[in-house]
Motif scaffolding. Structure first.
Motif, PDB file in Angstrom:
ATOM      1  N   ALA A 130      -1.647  -3.254  17.310  1.00  0.00           N
ATOM      2  CA  ALA A 130      -1.476  -3.775  15.788  1.00  0.00           C
ATOM      3  C   ALA A 130      -1.895  -2.639  14.808  1.00  0.00           C
ATOM      4  O   ALA A 130      -2.815  -1.603  15.180  1.00  0.00           O
ATOM      5  N   TYR A 131      -1.100  -2.691  13.690  1.00  0.00           N
ATOM      6  CA  TYR A 131      -1.436  -1.565  12.877  1.00  0.00           C
ATOM      7  C   TYR A 131      -1.788  -2.263  11.483  1.00  0.00           C
ATOM      8  O   TYR A 131      -0.756  -3.164  11.059  1.00  0.00           O
ATOM      9  N   VAL A 132      -2.791  -1.938  10.882  1.00  0.00           N
ATOM     10  CA  VAL A 132      -3.377  -3.023   9.624  1.00  0.00           C
ATOM     11  C   VAL A 132      -3.208  -1.890   8.439  1.00  0.00           C
ATOM     12  O   VAL A 132      -3.556  -0.805   8.449  1.00  0.00           O
ATOM     13  N   THR A 133      -2.539  -2.520   7.436  1.00  0.00           N
ATOM     14  CA  THR A 133      -2.293  -1.669   6.159  1.00  0.00           C
ATOM     15  C   THR A 133      -2.582  -2.576   5.051  1.00  0.00           C
ATOM     16  O   THR A 133      -2.649  -3.683   4.877  1.00  0.00           O
ATOM     17  N   THR A 134      -3.004  -1.959   4.080  1.00  0.00           N
ATOM     18  CA  THR A 134      -3.370  -2.595   2.696  1.00  0.00           C
ATOM     19  C   THR A 134      -2.208  -2.285   1.663  1.00  0.00           C
ATOM     20  O   THR A 134      -2.384  -2.668   0.425  1.00  0.00           O
ATOM     21  N   GLY A 135      -1.331  -1.921   2.056  1.00  0.00           N
ATOM     22  CA  GLY A 135      -0.049  -1.886   1.377  1.00  0.00           C
ATOM     23  C   GLY A 135       0.425  -0.655   0.688  1.00  0.00           C
ATOM     24  O   GLY A 135       1.308  -0.639  -0.044  1.00  0.00           O
ATOM     25  N   THR A 136      -0.442   0.448   0.896  1.00  0.00           N
ATOM     26  CA  THR A 136      -0.073   1.733   0.479  1.00  0.00           C
ATOM     27  C   THR A 136       1.352   2.330   0.825  1.00  0.00           C
ATOM     28  O   THR A 136       1.682   2.110   2.451  1.00  0.00           O
ATOM     29  N   SER A 137       1.933   3.035   0.117  1.00  0.00           N
ATOM     30  CA  SER A 137       3.161   3.617   0.390  1.00  0.00           C
ATOM     31  C   SER A 137       2.872   4.585   1.750  1.00  0.00           C
ATOM     32  O   SER A 137       3.889   4.517   2.664  1.00  0.00           O
TER      33      SER A 137
ATOM     34  N   ASP B 176     -12.599  -2.713  -0.213  1.00  0.00           N
ATOM     35  CA  ASP B 176     -12.544  -4.299  -0.596  1.00  0.00           C
ATOM     36  C   ASP B 176     -11.760  -5.217   0.024  1.00  0.00           C
ATOM     37  O   ASP B 176     -11.893  -6.408  -0.178  1.00  0.00           O
ATOM     38  N   ARG B 177     -10.693  -4.671   0.682  1.00  0.00           N
ATOM     39  CA  ARG B 177      -9.897  -5.427   1.312  1.00  0.00           C
ATOM     40  C   ARG B 177      -9.958  -5.485   2.746  1.00  0.00           C
ATOM     41  O   ARG B 177      -9.465  -6.827   3.392  1.00  0.00           O
ATOM     42  N   ILE B 178     -10.753  -4.650   3.165  1.00  0.00           N
ATOM     43  CA  ILE B 178     -11.154  -4.810   4.695  1.00  0.00           C
ATOM     44  C   ILE B 178     -12.480  -5.258   5.028  1.00  0.00           C
ATOM     45  O   ILE B 178     -12.540  -6.198   5.787  1.00  0.00           O
ATOM     46  N   LEU B 179     -13.524  -5.016   4.075  1.00  0.00           N
ATOM     47  CA  LEU B 179     -14.743  -5.521   4.361  1.00  0.00           C
ATOM     48  C   LEU B 179     -14.759  -7.112   4.534  1.00  0.00           C
ATOM     49  O   LEU B 179     -15.779  -7.572   5.296  1.00  0.00           O
ATOM     50  N   PRO B 180     -14.054  -7.808   3.752  1.00  0.00           N
ATOM     51  CA  PRO B 180     -14.007  -9.187   3.933  1.00  0.00           C
ATOM     52  C   PRO B 180     -13.680  -9.769   5.378  1.00  0.00           C
ATOM     53  O   PRO B 180     -14.023 -10.731   5.923  1.00  0.00           O
TER      54      PRO B 180
END
Length: 436
Positions: free
Chosen positions: A5-12, A54-58
């Protein structure tokens, strides 16, 4: 099969890198959606470069539990990463390169090194020179992992591998940001690193993407000619590939066709009639179905198609079809003269269509510098790259090509095998190469 799996916070840059290497992965996970996934289903989870902390730490508890239960977590250039991990003890330092423009200067040097005594599978795949551009912080040397890349004259690490953790888990962590630079299309070493990293991680997990699951091809019978409706030699070419070909009429197209992995449309069909299947065909491709079209387009009965255009037949060499790009190995067995049926140019194709947005031209026809695409590949656009691909051939029925040589009449077979082998690959970035 083992999955990544590949986790993204949506950056280009993260998304473009995923699309580049989607054929090495099984699931794109948007960071906000992590709670909706059972990470135990994945043998490795990659957190891409410069994810918003701040999107990963939760999701700290979920990610650490994943490792405690035997998972393999790989983290690239994540700010506050030491606050994320409690499954290993690591201390982040705001360390910076002395001169980030070192590579532009004669005799320039970067203060990174690979430990002399290192014996690690990582370097069976990764060249040390492809680890050197700059870094984003480092880790104090008071950890109990294996340092794969360190900073000279310090005890600090830039890559650390924590293997054989309690519970069988593993953490690979680095402050390098190759996905960012690859996605931004600069920093050649960073781009090359990913070309080496993904084969390494597959070797670590024992994943072989070259294995092709059994697949079924639906050959649509579009004419009243028996030789076109059921070529006597075609099924034999699929022997040993895991592929099975079945023949179906089009008036109407039976329901079983939509369950097949690939639909082959051989041409000489009714453009007007096929308009009634436009929505159904696009839904099929949207859901991952693969489509091969032999078509000199008169009516654009699928929304991405463009009208057929001919090339001038004089000089005669304009009709020569040249392979320009082959990221999915469709033409790997084709001789240079594959396009001449009984030696006659112009039988395979006499023209081209303009490329739809994000399509890749595969072959060219016409004047040598014209680059008109006789064949192209297009993919239904989806965020996770799961949309099906469409191979478009502007010309005659491909089942008879080449009509000579060791792989006689095997072009359609090779296209089908390529579509299945690279089913996870994403067309817009499939042909990306790093220049030396």
């Amino acid at each position: 099969m083992k999955k990544i799996a590949y986790v993204t916070t949506g950056t280009s840059a993260q998304l473009i890198s995923y699309w580049d290497y989607a054929h090495y992965m099984d699931q794109l996970i948007y960071a906000d959606d992590l709670p909706n996934f059972n990470l135990a289903e994945f043998d490795a989870v990659i957190l891409s470069c410069h994810g918003h902390s701040d999107r990963i730490l939760p999701h700290k508890k979920q990610l650490n539990e994943y490792v405690r239960n035997g998972g393999f977590l790989l983290i690239f250039a994540l700010n506050n990463v030491d606050k994320l991990l409690d499954v290993v003890d690591i201390e982040w330092v705001d360390s910076k390169i002395k001169d980030w423009l070192w590579w532009t200067k004669p005799g320039g040097k970067i203060e990174l090194y690979v430990p002399d005594n290192i014996n690690h599978s990582f370097f069976d795949y990764v060249k040390p020179e492809n680890l050197r551009w700059h870094w984003h912080g480092s880790f104090k040397g008071n950890h109990n992992g294996t340092t794969l890349l360190g900073i000279e004259d310090t005890d600090e690490s830039v890559i650390v591998d924590f293997d054989n953790l309690e519970g069988g888990g593993r953490v690979f962590i680095t402050t390098l940001d190759p996905h960012s630079h690859n996605g931004q299309r600069f920093m050649p070493a960073a781009m090359k690193l990913l070309q080496e990293f993904y084969p390494w991680i597959h070797n670590e997990l024992g994943i072989d993407r070259n294995q092709i699951n059994p697949f079924k091809v639906a050959y649509l019978q579009t004419t009243s000619f028996d030789s076109e409706n059921k070529p006597s030699y075609l099924a034999k070419t699929f022997e040993g590939t895991g592929g099975q070909i079945e023949y179906y009429g089009v008036r109407p197209i039976p329901d079983e066709v939509w369950d097949c992995d690939i639909i082959y449309y051989p041409g000489l069909g009714d453009n007007i009639y096929m308009q009634r299947y436009s929505d159904r065909m696009m839904e099929y491709v949207k859901n991952g179905g693969q489509l091969i079209l032999n078509i000199e387009v008169a009516i654009c009965w699928l929304p991405f198609l463009k009208p057929f255009q001919t090339v001038p037949p004089t000089p005669y060499t304009n009709l020569k079809v040249r392979i320009e790009n082959d990221p999915f190995e469709f033409f790997k067995n084709m001789p240079d003269d594959f396009d001449g049926w009984s030696g006659i140019l112009g039988q395979y194709s006499r023209g081209f269509t303009q490329l739809p947005e994000n399509a890749i031209g595969l072959t060219s026809i016409g004047a040598e510098n014209a680059k008109n695409s006789a064949d192209y590949i297009w993919q239904y656009p989806t965020l996770d790259g799961s949309g099906g691909k469409v191979f478009v051939h502007n010309g005659d029925n491909m089942v008879r090509y080449p009509d000579h040589g060791e792989h006689k009449e095997c072009l359609v077979r090779d296209i089908c095998v390529g579509l299945m082998k690279y089913r996870r690959a994403v067309v817009p970035f499939a042909g990306v190469q790093v220049k030396e």
